[in-house]
Design an enzyme around this catalytic site. Structure first.
Site, PDB file in Angstrom:
ATOM      1  N   ALA A  52      35.887  39.092  50.027  1.00 17.99           N
ATOM      2  CA  ALA A  52      36.693  38.135  50.786  1.00 17.99           C
ATOM      3  C   ALA A  52      36.202  36.715  50.574  1.00 17.99           C
ATOM      4  O   ALA A  52      36.272  35.877  51.469  1.00 17.99           O
ATOM      5  CB  ALA A  52      36.647  38.496  52.276  1.00 17.99           C
TER       6      ALA A  52
ATOM      7  N   ARG B 265      46.956  29.422  47.208  1.00 20.64           N
ATOM      8  CA  ARG B 265      48.414  29.459  47.334  1.00 20.64           C
ATOM      9  C   ARG B 265      48.899  29.712  48.759  1.00 20.64           C
ATOM     10  O   ARG B 265      50.098  29.636  49.027  1.00 20.64           O
ATOM     11  CB  ARG B 265      48.984  30.513  46.375  1.00 20.64           C
TER      12      ARG B 265
HETATM   13  C1  UD1 Z   1      41.307  41.764  40.186  1.00 22.08           C
HETATM   14  C2  UD1 Z   1      40.838  42.799  39.156  1.00 22.08           C
HETATM   15  C3  UD1 Z   1      42.059  43.372  38.448  1.00 22.08           C
HETATM   16  C4  UD1 Z   1      43.017  43.956  39.433  1.00 22.08           C
HETATM   17  C5  UD1 Z   1      43.393  42.932  40.519  1.00 22.08           C
HETATM   18  C6  UD1 Z   1      44.163  43.601  41.616  1.00 22.08           C
HETATM   19  C7  UD1 Z   1      38.648  42.124  38.330  1.00 22.08           C
HETATM   20  C8  UD1 Z   1      37.904  41.462  37.250  1.00 22.08           C
HETATM   21  N1  UD1 Z   1      39.971  42.162  38.214  1.00 22.08           N
HETATM   22  O1  UD1 Z   1      41.907  40.714  39.477  1.00 22.08           O
HETATM   23  O2  UD1 Z   1      41.654  44.367  37.519  1.00 22.08           O
HETATM   24  O3  UD1 Z   1      44.198  44.426  38.788  1.00 22.08           O
HETATM   25  O4  UD1 Z   1      42.198  42.374  41.106  1.00 22.08           O
HETATM   26  O5  UD1 Z   1      44.618  42.615  42.510  1.00 22.08           O
HETATM   27  O6  UD1 Z   1      38.037  42.651  39.257  1.00 22.08           O
HETATM   28  N2  UD1 Z   1      36.688  37.716  44.973  1.00 22.08           N
HETATM   29  C9  UD1 Z   1      35.466  37.362  45.496  1.00 22.08           C
HETATM   30  N3  UD1 Z   1      34.587  36.674  44.719  1.00 22.08           N
HETATM   31  C10 UD1 Z   1      34.883  36.331  43.448  1.00 22.08           C
HETATM   32  C11 UD1 Z   1      36.134  36.699  42.905  1.00 22.08           C
HETATM   33  C12 UD1 Z   1      37.007  37.406  43.692  1.00 22.08           C
HETATM   34  O7  UD1 Z   1      35.171  37.649  46.655  1.00 22.08           O
HETATM   35  O8  UD1 Z   1      34.026  35.705  42.813  1.00 22.08           O
HETATM   36  C13 UD1 Z   1      37.630  38.465  45.808  1.00 22.08           C
HETATM   37  C14 UD1 Z   1      38.903  37.703  46.099  1.00 22.08           C
HETATM   38  O9  UD1 Z   1      38.810  36.984  47.319  1.00 22.08           O
HETATM   39  C15 UD1 Z   1      39.943  38.810  46.195  1.00 22.08           C
HETATM   40  C16 UD1 Z   1      39.401  39.880  45.258  1.00 22.08           C
HETATM   41  O10 UD1 Z   1      38.036  39.614  45.108  1.00 22.08           O
HETATM   42  O11 UD1 Z   1      40.013  39.368  47.469  1.00 22.08           O
HETATM   43  C17 UD1 Z   1      40.102  39.899  43.925  1.00 22.08           C
HETATM   44  O12 UD1 Z   1      39.981  38.650  43.333  1.00 22.08           O
HETATM   45  P1  UD1 Z   1      41.132  38.045  42.432  1.00 22.08           P
HETATM   46  O13 UD1 Z   1      40.696  36.752  41.909  1.00 22.08           O
HETATM   47  O14 UD1 Z   1      42.407  38.114  43.163  1.00 22.08           O
HETATM   48  O15 UD1 Z   1      41.134  39.108  41.239  1.00 22.08           O
HETATM   49  P2  UD1 Z   1      42.177  39.212  40.079  1.00 22.08           P
HETATM   50  O16 UD1 Z   1      41.847  38.262  39.034  1.00 22.08           O
HETATM   51  O17 UD1 Z   1      43.553  39.196  40.649  1.00 22.08           O
END
Ligand code: UD1
Ligand code: CA
Length: 457
Positions: A7, A13
């Protein structure tokens, strides 16, 4: 079981000052849904539960929103270098004796049964929750071999044209044996299109070590939907409300239109409850057998007794109502109001912090505040219980069978005796004796021979 909830992301967005995971679905923050579902599953499987939420953007706000939850740990991820890096921040808090389930704080509607299926499918190995999408653009793709074994997950930005054709995607929800997960996370690299440490890369590492990876498909796409925008938040709200309406109908209630029903809390219903359109239920509400709720009501933290009818456009908050009562239309009940059986509260009547005993009525245009009202009392149209002297609030006691005339003002603190009648238009400031008529208004006089003025010419 260890539960790690990601989280830390920004949620740009959403265009909001509120961190994304604190936006509500069905009246509760998205993060609260995820914690609740995961902990319920963990409790069902036995063993200790550790819940770690990885926060970053808006960290303090998120922490504060859950400050009363002793069973949730927060770790800060600063800066955010990817989902693998996020889980790595939680590693020191995880118990290696138990598997680790990873979820996203912005994917709030995943079902407990689905997580059960994922955990059962994974066993002591790795499990990835997947879903097939008509349009998989943007998601990580599940790459399988000819036998259907999961080989790895490739992100959209790193995928070849062939891989982009794969319609089975990673939902982000995963379970892994904790000791191995720690080792795999420590070996992640950010040598990829986004220069992030991808959690998804642990899958290929598992396969390389001969650890089985189960790709478990979610039953429907709705429960794997994430929220990145207000439009998606609204979409998930509808999904949540459709589930809530279905559950209430399963419990036996009749809904005039399940698409116009909103539950932002818990609703329990007896047999033969009917709920008309556009009602909102908040907090904890219970409706006993045969209760009927008219259209356009807002009902929060109320218990409503058998066969009571609430007519349209009522606002009921913190009230306990007995059986066979009739409320509304256009009535307002405020907290700590208790209405006994067969009480009638009619249009444009407000009742606050008062108790009305069996059979009492306030049918039109009245304010009853801080009052203890006996049985079979009739509060006339326009009666005001003046409970507030500008500085303090005072109590009014009205005995059984008393009647207050139209447009009377009872200035608190005051007692109206049993069987007393207050004449219409009276303002009473002293005790009203039982069984008598009390009138406190200017006497009516008629000026005989009086001439109405005429206009000067
Ligand atoms: C991620 C997955 C992807 C999947 C998709 C589903 C990875 C590399 N990719 O992509 O395979 O299909 O989710 O929605 O895992 N977050 C953190 N810290 C970070 C980055 C993200 O807490 O450094 C959290 C975000 O708040 C979010 C979740 O992890 O709740 C997913 O992050 P997001 O950037 O949406 O991942 P995607 O690139 O969409
Ligand atoms: Ca995402």
């Amino acid at each position: 079981m260890n539960i790690v909830i990601l989280a830390a992301g920004l949620g740009k967005r959403m265009r909001s000052r509120l961190p994304k995971v604190l936006h509500c679905v069905a009246g509760r923050p998205m993060l609260d849904h995820v914690i609740g579902t995961a902990q319920a599953v963990a409790a069902g499987r036995g063993g200790p539960t550790r819940t770690v939420v990885v926060i970053g953007h808006g960290a303090e706000q998120v922490r504060r929103a859950f400050s009363d939850r002793g069973d949730v740990d927060f770790v800060l991820q600063q800066p955010q270098l990817g989902t693998g890096h996020a889980v790595a921040q939680a590693v020191p808090r995880l118990d290696e004796a138990w598997p680790t389930l990873v979820l996203y704080g912005d994917v709030p509607l995943v079902r407990a049964e689905t997580l059960q299926r994922l955990l059962d499918g994974a066993g002591s190995a790795v499990g990835v929750l997947t879903v097939r999408l008509a349009d998989p653009t943007g998601y990580g793709r599940i790459v399988r071999d000819w036998h259907g074994n999961v080989l790895r997950i490739v992100e959209q930005k790193d995928a070849s044209d062939d891989e982009k054709q794969i319609d089975e995607v990673n939902t982000g929800i995963l379970v892994a044996p904790t000791g191995k997960l720690k080792a795999w996370l420590a070996r992640l690299s950010n040598d990829n299109a986004q220069q992030e440490y991808y959690l998804t890369d642990v899958v290929a590492q598992a396969v390389a070590e001969g650890v089985r990876v189960a790709g478990i498909a979610a039953a429907d796409a709705d429960e794997t939907l994430g929220v990145n925008s207000k439009a998606q938040l609204a979409q998930l709200e509808r999904v949540a409300q459709a589930r809530a309406a279905a559950a209430v109908m399963d419990a036996g209630a009749t809904l005039a239109d399940p698409a116009r029903f909103d539950l932002r809390g818990e609703l329990t219903v007896g047999a033969d409850v009917f709920i008309d359109v556009n009602c909102v239920f908040e907090g904890r509400v219970s409706l006993a057998d045969g209760v009927r709720i008219g259209p356009n009501c807002v009902i929060r933290d109320c218990a409503i007794g058998s066969r009571t009818e609430v007519q349209g456009f009522c606002h009921l908050d913190g009230a306990t109502i007995g059986a066979n009562a009739r409320i509304g239309p256009f009535a307002r009940l405020r907290p700590t109001t208790t209405l006994a059986d067969e009480v009638h509260i009619g249009n444009f009547v407000e009742v606050k912090n008062s108790q009305l005993a069996d059979g009492s009525k306030a049918n039109h245009l009245a304010y009853v505040g801080d009052a203890t009202v006996g049985r079979n009392v009739n509060i006339g149209a326009g009666t005001i219980v003046a409970n507030y002297d500008g500085a303090n609030k005072h109590r009014t006691v009205i005995g059984d069978d008393a009647h207050t005339g139209s447009n009377s003002v009872l200035v608190a603190p005051i007692t109206v005796g049993a069987g007393a009648t207050v004449g219409a238009g009276s303002t009473v400031t002293r005790e009203v004796p039982a069984g008598q008529l009390t009138v406190a208004r200017a006497k009516q006089v008629t000026i005989r021979g009086w001439k109405r003025p005429v206009k000067k010419k």
